[in-house]
Scaffold this active site. Structure first.
Site, PDB file in Angstrom:
ATOM      1  N   HIS A 165       1.503  -1.245   0.265  1.00 46.03           N
ATOM      2  CA  HIS A 165       0.440  -0.084   0.244  1.00 46.03           C
ATOM      3  C   HIS A 165       0.981   1.555  -0.069  1.00 46.03           C
ATOM      4  O   HIS A 165       0.902   1.978  -0.180  1.00 46.03           O
ATOM      5  CB  HIS A 165      -1.114   0.285   0.756  1.00 46.03           C
ATOM      6  N   GLU A 217       0.516   8.303  -3.308  1.00 43.39           N
ATOM      7  CA  GLU A 217       1.471   7.791  -2.734  1.00 43.39           C
ATOM      8  C   GLU A 217       2.267   8.477  -2.333  1.00 43.39           C
ATOM      9  O   GLU A 217       3.179   9.173  -1.182  1.00 43.39           O
ATOM     10  CB  GLU A 217       1.168   6.250  -2.313  1.00 43.39           C
ATOM     11  N   HIS A 231       2.956  10.971   0.543  1.00 43.95           N
ATOM     12  CA  HIS A 231       4.012   9.951   1.907  1.00 43.95           C
ATOM     13  C   HIS A 231       5.438  10.696   1.349  1.00 43.95           C
ATOM     14  O   HIS A 231       5.913  10.761   2.180  1.00 43.95           O
ATOM     15  CB  HIS A 231       3.865   8.844   2.055  1.00 43.95           C
TER      16      HIS A 231
END
Length: 241
Positions: A56, A109, A113
């Site tokens: 993920h 993502e 992040h």
């Protein structure tokens, strides 16, 4: 856009926009049957050959309840032309069952992040390459299989068994789990572990497993068993094209 991404982090909250500090990484893998079966969110069917735990994300985290996010703001621009050598492995190991497709999810993502850990992973290639390397080193499927935790419609497992699997394979005493609940045919509630995080040291020379901080108010009830559903449960689910 990725509404469940925010639901996954209900136990966490963003830090101040000016605070981009972090102390470790959450390396999060997902089990699609437990995520998508009887889910209210629209899922996208994964390719038939993908029947294992998938990545993920790799999330820099401050503690169990805070993490920096979107550290580049609107200046973040993700482009797969910088990672052509990684794409085949990413499609296999980092696909998404979210609507929008793999590239859109990778962009999400990285911008959310990956832009917050450029002190350790300075660019797109370093970020995704590090996550893929960790995925090869920390094989969740092998860890669970070795502990006898196999997909099943009706066999429950305990968190003691799951913790033991993490300890035996990765040397950690504390991992982080995400759970959701479904109603079984007999009306009883089943707890499904759909994500596992192995925490990773913030080390520019060698990213290694470490204990995760204890998360309070988490989505899993450790006093009750959980289930790991087989991919076959998704055969009759309705997916977005």
């Amino acid at each position: 856009m990725f509404s469940l991404c925010f639901a996954l982090l209900l136990a966490q909250s963003l830090v101040s926009a000016d605070d981009t500090s972090y102390n470790y990484f959450d390396f999060v893998r997902q089990w699609s049957p437990n995520s998508c079966y009887k889910s209210s969110r629209p899922c996208k069917a994964l390719p038939a050959e993908i029947n294992y735990w998938t990545i993920h994300g790799l999330w820099p985290s401050k503690d169990a309840t805070h993490y920096p996010a979107d550290c580049a703001g609107s200046s973040c621009h993700f482009n797969t032309t910088t990672i052509p050598d990684l794409l085949d492995e990413m499609h296999l190991r980092w696909p998404t069952d979210y609507s929008g497709g793999d590239t859109k999810f990778w962009s999400h993502e990285y911008c959310k992040h990956g832009t917050c850990c450029t002190d350790i992973l300075p660019d797109i290639h370093h970020y995704f390459s590090a996550a893929l390397k960790l995925n090869r080193q920390l094989d969740v499927d092998k860890a669970l299989q070795s502990a006898g935790i196999l997909p099943s419609l009706d066999k429950p497992y305990t968190f003691e068994q799951l913790n033991s699997a993490m300890k035996e394979s990765f040397g950690v005493n504390q991992a982080t789990y995400w759970c959701r609940y479904i109603k079984a045919s007999n009306g009883e509630s089943k707890q499904l572990v759909f994500q596992i995080s192995v925490c990773i040291t913030k080390d520019p020379n060698s990213l290694q497993p470490r204990d995760c901080p204890v998360a309070k108010g988490h989505s899993c009830d450790y006093n009750h068993p959980f289930y790991l559903l087989p991919f076959s449960v998704l055969e009759n689910e309705i997916f977005e094209s």
